[in-house]
Design a protein around this motif. Structure first.
Motif, PDB file in Angstrom:
ATOM      1  N   LEU A  32     -36.208 -26.549  14.779  1.00  0.00           N
ATOM      2  CA  LEU A  32     -35.274 -27.665  14.793  1.00  0.00           C
ATOM      3  C   LEU A  32     -35.927 -28.846  14.088  1.00  0.00           C
ATOM      4  O   LEU A  32     -37.094 -29.167  14.350  1.00  0.00           O
ATOM      5  CB  LEU A  32     -34.912 -28.069  16.223  1.00  0.00           C
ATOM      6  N   ILE A  33     -35.192 -29.490  13.187  1.00  0.00           N
ATOM      7  CA  ILE A  33     -35.724 -30.577  12.374  1.00  0.00           C
ATOM      8  C   ILE A  33     -35.110 -31.898  12.825  1.00  0.00           C
ATOM      9  O   ILE A  33     -33.885 -32.036  12.887  1.00  0.00           O
ATOM     10  CB  ILE A  33     -35.403 -30.354  10.887  1.00  0.00           C
ATOM     11  N   GLU A  46     -35.527 -35.680   4.638  1.00  0.00           N
ATOM     12  CA  GLU A  46     -36.312 -35.051   5.699  1.00  0.00           C
ATOM     13  C   GLU A  46     -35.476 -34.038   6.477  1.00  0.00           C
ATOM     14  O   GLU A  46     -35.878 -33.600   7.556  1.00  0.00           O
ATOM     15  CB  GLU A  46     -36.864 -36.130   6.635  1.00  0.00           C
ATOM     16  N   GLY A  47     -34.332 -33.675   5.915  1.00  0.00           N
ATOM     17  CA  GLY A  47     -33.447 -32.710   6.549  1.00  0.00           C
ATOM     18  C   GLY A  47     -33.287 -31.444   5.729  1.00  0.00           C
ATOM     19  O   GLY A  47     -34.102 -30.524   5.825  1.00  0.00           O
ATOM     20  N   LYS A  48     -32.280 -31.396   4.887  1.00  0.00           N
ATOM     21  CA  LYS A  48     -31.960 -30.173   4.135  1.00  0.00           C
ATOM     22  C   LYS A  48     -33.128 -29.631   3.311  1.00  0.00           C
ATOM     23  O   LYS A  48     -33.387 -28.413   3.359  1.00  0.00           O
ATOM     24  CB  LYS A  48     -30.746 -30.419   3.245  1.00  0.00           C
ATOM     25  N   PRO A  49     -33.851 -30.455   2.527  1.00  0.00           N
ATOM     26  CA  PRO A  49     -34.969 -29.884   1.753  1.00  0.00           C
ATOM     27  C   PRO A  49     -36.014 -29.216   2.641  1.00  0.00           C
ATOM     28  O   PRO A  49     -36.603 -28.193   2.261  1.00  0.00           O
ATOM     29  CB  PRO A  49     -35.549 -31.102   1.019  1.00  0.00           C
ATOM     30  N   VAL A  50     -36.258 -29.779   3.809  1.00  0.00           N
ATOM     31  CA  VAL A  50     -37.238 -29.196   4.729  1.00  0.00           C
ATOM     32  C   VAL A  50     -36.702 -27.888   5.292  1.00  0.00           C
ATOM     33  O   VAL A  50     -37.437 -26.898   5.429  1.00  0.00           O
ATOM     34  CB  VAL A  50     -37.566 -30.192   5.858  1.00  0.00           C
ATOM     35  N   ALA A  51     -35.410 -27.851   5.597  1.00  0.00           N
ATOM     36  CA  ALA A  51     -34.789 -26.617   6.082  1.00  0.00           C
ATOM     37  C   ALA A  51     -34.889 -25.511   5.034  1.00  0.00           C
ATOM     38  O   ALA A  51     -35.176 -24.345   5.363  1.00  0.00           O
ATOM     39  CB  ALA A  51     -33.331 -26.878   6.445  1.00  0.00           C
ATOM     40  N   SER A  56     -37.538 -20.443   3.170  1.00  0.00           N
ATOM     41  CA  SER A  56     -38.320 -19.714   2.160  1.00  0.00           C
ATOM     42  C   SER A  56     -39.513 -18.991   2.760  1.00  0.00           C
ATOM     43  O   SER A  56     -40.048 -18.057   2.143  1.00  0.00           O
ATOM     44  CB  SER A  56     -38.791 -20.661   1.052  1.00  0.00           C
ATOM     45  N   ILE A  57     -39.943 -19.403   3.962  1.00  0.00           N
ATOM     46  CA  ILE A  57     -41.064 -18.726   4.624  1.00  0.00           C
ATOM     47  C   ILE A  57     -40.583 -17.931   5.846  1.00  0.00           C
ATOM     48  O   ILE A  57     -41.374 -17.578   6.710  1.00  0.00           O
ATOM     49  CB  ILE A  57     -42.188 -19.712   5.007  1.00  0.00           C
ATOM     50  N   VAL A  63     -31.064 -28.633  11.245  1.00  0.00           N
ATOM     51  CA  VAL A  63     -31.217 -30.080  11.155  1.00  0.00           C
ATOM     52  C   VAL A  63     -30.410 -30.692  12.295  1.00  0.00           C
ATOM     53  O   VAL A  63     -29.210 -30.447  12.423  1.00  0.00           O
ATOM     54  CB  VAL A  63     -30.736 -30.620   9.803  1.00  0.00           C
ATOM     55  N   VAL A  64     -31.076 -31.474  13.126  1.00  0.00           N
ATOM     56  CA  VAL A  64     -30.434 -32.061  14.295  1.00  0.00           C
ATOM     57  C   VAL A  64     -29.924 -33.459  13.950  1.00  0.00           C
ATOM     58  O   VAL A  64     -30.708 -34.353  13.622  1.00  0.00           O
ATOM     59  CB  VAL A  64     -31.414 -32.136  15.490  1.00  0.00           C
ATOM     60  N   HIS A  65     -28.622 -33.623  14.022  1.00  0.00           N
ATOM     61  CA  HIS A  65     -28.005 -34.932  13.812  1.00  0.00           C
ATOM     62  C   HIS A  65     -27.858 -35.583  15.189  1.00  0.00           C
ATOM     63  O   HIS A  65     -26.853 -35.399  15.873  1.00  0.00           O
ATOM     64  CB  HIS A  65     -26.663 -34.772  13.110  1.00  0.00           C
TER      65      HIS A  65
END
Length: 256
Positions: A32-33, A46-51, A56-57, A63-65
């Motif tokens: 959870l981000i 700090e949301g979608k790109p991190v997800a 990828s791994i 992503v928690v809004h």
């Protein structure tokens, strides 16, 4: 919610989860981000790109809004508890391994993530509400340039948005998460830049020191230079190493 006026666009459709699932024949870990934003907004980078990096791994990401100002504590924490319980409750539907659900937070989102990890609730197996049957304790904790404390070294904007103009001493101590590390705090990965002018690196130092006192496995990485809010840090020659360092740490912990 109906009692608070002018919530603003940042709080529309909150709380909610933005799902980034992984297709796999096996159940996969989930993270959870919690994006940062001083409890005033939630930073998109700090949301979608991190997800997408987590996908990828091999890690499913959410992503928690969570709700931000004018909402105060404990509303963001209640949103975080709802989020992790939802992921665990829907684990079978989403192909998630119940034993591998972590949280990752940046800046004020790191404060929220570390609050969840130090103020968690055990699941109640006999609860009538199935959501309450799940613990809110993360299995791992990942923190990027986190706000940890509401005492010295805090980020005043985050503190004000979360606790208001005149927080009580009890509120300040309760939300200074370095004071609430215990033998049950999850293993933690931290990274920070030494010259962060918004959130002092001391936040990461004091949390790591508390983890060490309680013999909690952890990995702390500080980088010499870099402005606050780097996210994945693609343009920082040194700090952009953190995703790979984190991936390796998660592998050592058998999270991936």
């Amino acid at each position: 919610m109906t009692e608070i006026q002018n919530e603003g666009i940042a709080n529309e459709n909150c709380p909610r989860l933005e799902r980034f699932l992984v297709s796999s024949k096996r159940d996969v870990p989930a993270m959870l981000i919690f994006p940062g934003g001083a409890y005033e907004m939630r930073a998109d980078h700090e949301g979608k790109p991190v997800a997408e990096w987590l996908n990828s791994i091999g890690i499913a990401a959410f992503v928690v809004h969570y709700r931000v100002a004018p909402y105060k504590h404990p509303i963001p924490l209640e949103d975080a508890k709802w989020a992790i319980r939802t992921v665990r409750h829907r684990a079978e539907d989403w192909g998630i391994d119940l034993a591998r659900v972590g949280v990752l937070g940046f800046s004020a989102g790191g404060h929220l993530a570390s609050t969840l990890a130090t103020h968690f609730e055990d699941g109640l197996p006999d609860a009538d509400d199935p959501m309450q049957q799940y613990s809110t304790r993360p299995d791992v904790l990942v923190l990027g340039y986190p706000v940890i404390t509401m005492r010295e070294s805090t980020h005043n904007g985050s503190k004000h948005n979360l606790l208001g103009d005149n927080p009580t001493k009890q509120q300040v101590l309760e939300l200074s998460n370095e004071l609430h590390v215990s033998n049950h705090t999850p293993p933690t990965f931290l990274w920070h830049t030494e010259n962060d002018e918004s959130v002092s690196v001391n936040n990461s130092f004091i949390f790591a020191a508390a983890l060490q006192r309680h013999n909690i496995p952890h990995s702390l990485h500080t980088f010499e230079r870099g402005e606050h809010g780097l996210g994945l840090a693609p343009y920082n020659q040194e700090a952009r190493m953190w995703p790979k360092l984190c991936e390796n740490w998660l592998k050592v912990r058998n999270f991936i």
